[in-house]
Design a protein around this motif. Structure first.
Motif, PDB file in Angstrom:
ATOM      1  N   ALA A  79       0.850  -1.192   0.000  1.00 18.80           N
ATOM      2  CA  ALA A  79       0.000   0.000   0.000  1.00 18.80           C
ATOM      3  C   ALA A  79       0.887   1.244   0.000  1.00 18.80           C
ATOM      4  CB  ALA A  79      -0.896   0.022   1.238  1.00 18.80           C
ATOM      5  N   ASP A  80       0.336   2.342  -0.476  1.00 25.08           N
ATOM      6  CA  ASP A  80       0.941   3.670  -0.304  1.00 25.08           C
ATOM      7  C   ASP A  80       2.425   3.706  -0.708  1.00 25.08           C
ATOM      8  OD1 ASP A  80      -1.305   5.343   1.059  1.00 25.08           O
ATOM      9  OD2 ASP A  80      -1.335   3.402   2.077  1.00 25.08           O
ATOM     10  N   ILE A  81       2.663   3.414  -1.969  1.00 21.93           N
ATOM     11  CA  ILE A  81       4.037   3.440  -2.498  1.00 21.93           C
ATOM     12  C   ILE A  81       4.508   4.884  -2.702  1.00 21.93           C
ATOM     13  CG2 ILE A  81       5.483   2.781  -4.459  1.00 21.93           C
ATOM     14  CD1 ILE A  81       3.577   0.329  -4.818  1.00 21.93           C
ATOM     15  N   HIS A  82       3.605   5.740  -3.171  1.00 22.27           N
ATOM     16  CA  HIS A  82       3.854   7.185  -3.258  1.00 22.27           C
ATOM     17  C   HIS A  82       5.152   7.558  -3.983  1.00 22.27           C
ATOM     18  CE1 HIS A  82       0.403   8.750  -1.187  1.00 22.27           C
ATOM     19  NE2 HIS A  82       0.559   7.890  -0.195  1.00 22.27           N
ATOM     20  N   GLY A  83       5.352   6.969  -5.134  1.00 21.41           N
ATOM     21  CA  GLY A  83       6.458   7.424  -5.983  1.00 21.41           C
ATOM     22  C   GLY A  83       7.839   7.209  -5.402  1.00 21.41           C
ATOM     23  N   GLY A 139      -3.449   0.861  -3.322  1.00 21.76           N
ATOM     24  CA  GLY A 139      -3.589   2.261  -3.684  1.00 21.76           C
ATOM     25  C   GLY A 139      -2.588   3.248  -3.116  1.00 21.76           C
ATOM     26  N   ASP A 140      -2.548   4.383  -3.803  1.00 20.30           N
ATOM     27  CA  ASP A 140      -1.613   5.497  -3.634  1.00 20.30           C
ATOM     28  C   ASP A 140      -0.239   5.161  -4.223  1.00 20.30           C
ATOM     29  OD1 ASP A 140      -3.440   7.269  -2.694  1.00 20.30           O
ATOM     30  OD2 ASP A 140      -2.550   7.532  -0.707  1.00 20.30           O
ATOM     31  N   LEU A 141      -0.219   5.264  -5.540  1.00 18.52           N
ATOM     32  CA  LEU A 141       1.041   5.111  -6.277  1.00 18.52           C
ATOM     33  C   LEU A 141       1.800   6.422  -6.353  1.00 18.52           C
ATOM     34  CD1 LEU A 141       0.105   2.977  -9.413  1.00 18.52           C
ATOM     35  CD2 LEU A 141       2.113   2.678  -7.968  1.00 18.52           C
ATOM     36  N   ASN A 163      -6.645   7.644  -2.782  1.00 23.07           N
ATOM     37  CA  ASN A 163      -7.134   9.024  -2.915  1.00 23.07           C
ATOM     38  C   ASN A 163      -6.170   9.897  -3.714  1.00 23.07           C
ATOM     39  OD1 ASN A 163      -5.567   8.605  -0.425  1.00 23.07           O
ATOM     40  ND2 ASN A 163      -5.881  10.783  -0.050  1.00 23.07           N
ATOM     41  N   HIS A 164      -4.861   9.639  -3.589  1.00 29.42           N
ATOM     42  CA  HIS A 164      -3.903  10.431  -4.371  1.00 29.42           C
ATOM     43  C   HIS A 164      -3.963  10.060  -5.853  1.00 29.42           C
ATOM     44  CE1 HIS A 164      -1.605  12.578  -1.179  1.00 29.42           C
ATOM     45  NE2 HIS A 164      -2.191  11.641  -0.440  1.00 29.42           N
ATOM     46  N   ASP A 165      -4.116   8.765  -6.145  1.00 26.67           N
ATOM     47  CA  ASP A 165      -4.261   8.337  -7.541  1.00 26.67           C
ATOM     48  C   ASP A 165      -5.501   8.989  -8.152  1.00 26.67           C
ATOM     49  OD1 ASP A 165      -2.153   6.542  -6.951  1.00 26.67           O
ATOM     50  OD2 ASP A 165      -3.610   5.052  -6.238  1.00 26.67           O
ATOM     51  N   VAL A 224      -9.367  -2.386  -0.588  1.00 26.18           N
ATOM     52  CA  VAL A 224      -9.907  -1.022  -0.594  1.00 26.18           C
ATOM     53  C   VAL A 224      -8.881  -0.104   0.084  1.00 26.18           C
ATOM     54  CG1 VAL A 224     -11.206  -1.345   1.581  1.00 26.18           C
ATOM     55  CG2 VAL A 224     -11.953   0.358  -0.049  1.00 26.18           C
ATOM     56  N   HIS A 225      -8.704   1.095  -0.462  1.00 29.60           N
ATOM     57  CA  HIS A 225      -7.670   1.973   0.087  1.00 29.60           C
ATOM     58  C   HIS A 225      -8.028   2.485   1.489  1.00 29.60           C
ATOM     59  CE1 HIS A 225      -4.256   4.657   0.008  1.00 29.60           C
ATOM     60  NE2 HIS A 225      -5.012   5.700   0.241  1.00 29.60           N
ATOM     61  N   GLY A 226      -9.274   2.975   1.651  1.00 28.00           N
ATOM     62  CA  GLY A 226      -9.696   3.546   2.939  1.00 28.00           C
ATOM     63  C   GLY A 226     -10.487   2.532   3.751  1.00 28.00           C
ATOM     64  N   GLY A 259      -5.198   0.514   3.220  1.00 27.61           N
ATOM     65  CA  GLY A 259      -3.995   1.342   3.350  1.00 27.61           C
ATOM     66  C   GLY A 259      -4.377   2.672   3.970  1.00 27.61           C
ATOM     67  N   HIS A 260      -3.886   3.761   3.380  1.00 30.70           N
ATOM     68  CA  HIS A 260      -4.308   5.136   3.658  1.00 30.70           C
ATOM     69  C   HIS A 260      -3.728   5.735   4.926  1.00 30.70           C
ATOM     70  CE1 HIS A 260      -6.581   8.653   2.748  1.00 30.70           C
ATOM     71  NE2 HIS A 260      -7.537   8.483   3.634  1.00 30.70           N
ATOM     72  N   THR A 261      -3.697   4.996   6.045  1.00 26.94           N
ATOM     73  CA  THR A 261      -3.205   5.593   7.286  1.00 26.94           C
ATOM     74  C   THR A 261      -1.676   5.622   7.342  1.00 26.94           C
ATOM     75  OG1 THR A 261      -3.136   3.506   8.502  1.00 26.94           O
ATOM     76  CG2 THR A 261      -5.204   4.726   8.563  1.00 26.94           C
ATOM     77  N   HIS A 262      -1.027   4.820   6.520  1.00 29.93           N
ATOM     78  CA  HIS A 262       0.446   4.668   6.548  1.00 29.93           C
ATOM     79  C   HIS A 262       0.925   4.084   7.876  1.00 29.93           C
ATOM     80  CE1 HIS A 262       1.355   7.674   3.043  1.00 29.93           C
ATOM     81  NE2 HIS A 262       0.134   7.184   2.923  1.00 29.93           N
ATOM     82  N   LEU A 263       0.024   3.388   8.577  1.00 25.54           N
ATOM     83  CA  LEU A 263       0.363   2.764   9.864  1.00 25.54           C
ATOM     84  C   LEU A 263      -0.001   1.281   9.775  1.00 25.54           C
ATOM     85  CD1 LEU A 263      -1.242   5.481  12.178  1.00 25.54           C
ATOM     86  CD2 LEU A 263       1.173   5.287  11.536  1.00 25.54           C
TER      87      LEU A 263
HETATM   88 FE   LIG Z   1      -1.216   7.429   1.110  1.00 22.84          FE
END
Ligand SMILES: [Fe+2]
Length: 239
Positions: A7-11, A30-32, A57-59, A116-118, A150-154
């Protein structure tokens, strides 16, 4: 069966590259894009390797070309790196983000997963911590053995009424004070949350090479080096 959950790879390409696992399937929730300077590399990796993925959400925001105006902390970094994400991705890559479903069920062997992301109630935007009461409500009507979010990064694993919620944490931008890339391995129903150190300085070099403003570079580097999202308390952006 062994499944890699991300989850949350964020570039953050150096962080993603550091995950060296054998797996039968990879699932991405989600969140590439945004925050990190190499969304293209990450997007193409996910395309090649993720058996299924969903939109974060960022995607969604990059795909919809949503305007932002954050002035502080992570919202500022979202605002400033969104412009970079949009510049770096071509229209076909942005279409890939737009075409990701916001949630999907996947059956692998005997196990049924919801990705699901959230949360199932608000797939893109709801932050759900490891709260059994909250998840009891959110799991109503969900027909899955495992819910991957994902989403929380925790990172966390929470079992509620016979179903298990797995947040593998963030590959590219952890916020729990541990800067190592976070992910999870599901193996025959057992779940292991894992961390791997990556070459943060390679990422720092990429950030320095990027066209981001100096202040955004400093803030980003602080977030990646410390593994904390409390960037507003570290450096206040100017106007
Ligand atoms: Fe994220």
């Amino acid at each position: 069966m062994r499944i890699l959950l991300l989850a949350d790879i964020h570039g953050n390409w150096p962080a993603l590259q550091a995950i060296q696992e054998q797996y039968d399937f990879c699932l991405f929730v989600g969140d590439l894009v945004d925050y990190g300077p190499q969304p293209r590399e990450c997007l193409h990796w996910v395309r090649r390797h993720a058996f299924f993925s969903v939109r974060g959400n960022h995607d969604h925001a990059v795909a919809q070309r949503a305007a932002t105006n954050g002035r502080n902390g992570l919202k500022y970094l979202t605002h400033i790196t969104r412009q970079l994400s949009s510049q770096l991705l071509n229209s076909e890559e942005i279409r890939f983000l737009a075409q990701q479903p916001v949630s999907r069920y996947v059956t692998l062997g005997d196990a049924r997963f919801l990705l699901v992301h959230g949360t199932p109630r608000d797939p893109l935007d709801e932050y759900a911590p490891a709260d059994a009461e909250l998840w009891t409500r959110r799991l109503a009507g969900v027909d899955a053995d495992f819910v991957v979010v994902g989403h929380t990064h925790l990172p966390y694993v929470l079992t509620v009424a016979g179903r298990t919620v797995i947040n593998p944490g963030s590959v590219g931008q952890p916020r729990d004070g541990d800067p190592r890339a976070s992910y999870a391995i599901w193996q025959d129903g057992r779940i292991e949350l894992k961390r791997v150190a990556y070459d943060v300085e390679a990422l720092v070099q990429q950030i320095h090479k990027s066209p981001l403003p100096e202040q955004a570079k400093r803030m980003s580097i602080e977030v990646f080096r410390t593994g904390t999202g409390n960037v507003a308390e570290l450096i206040q952006p100017g106007r």
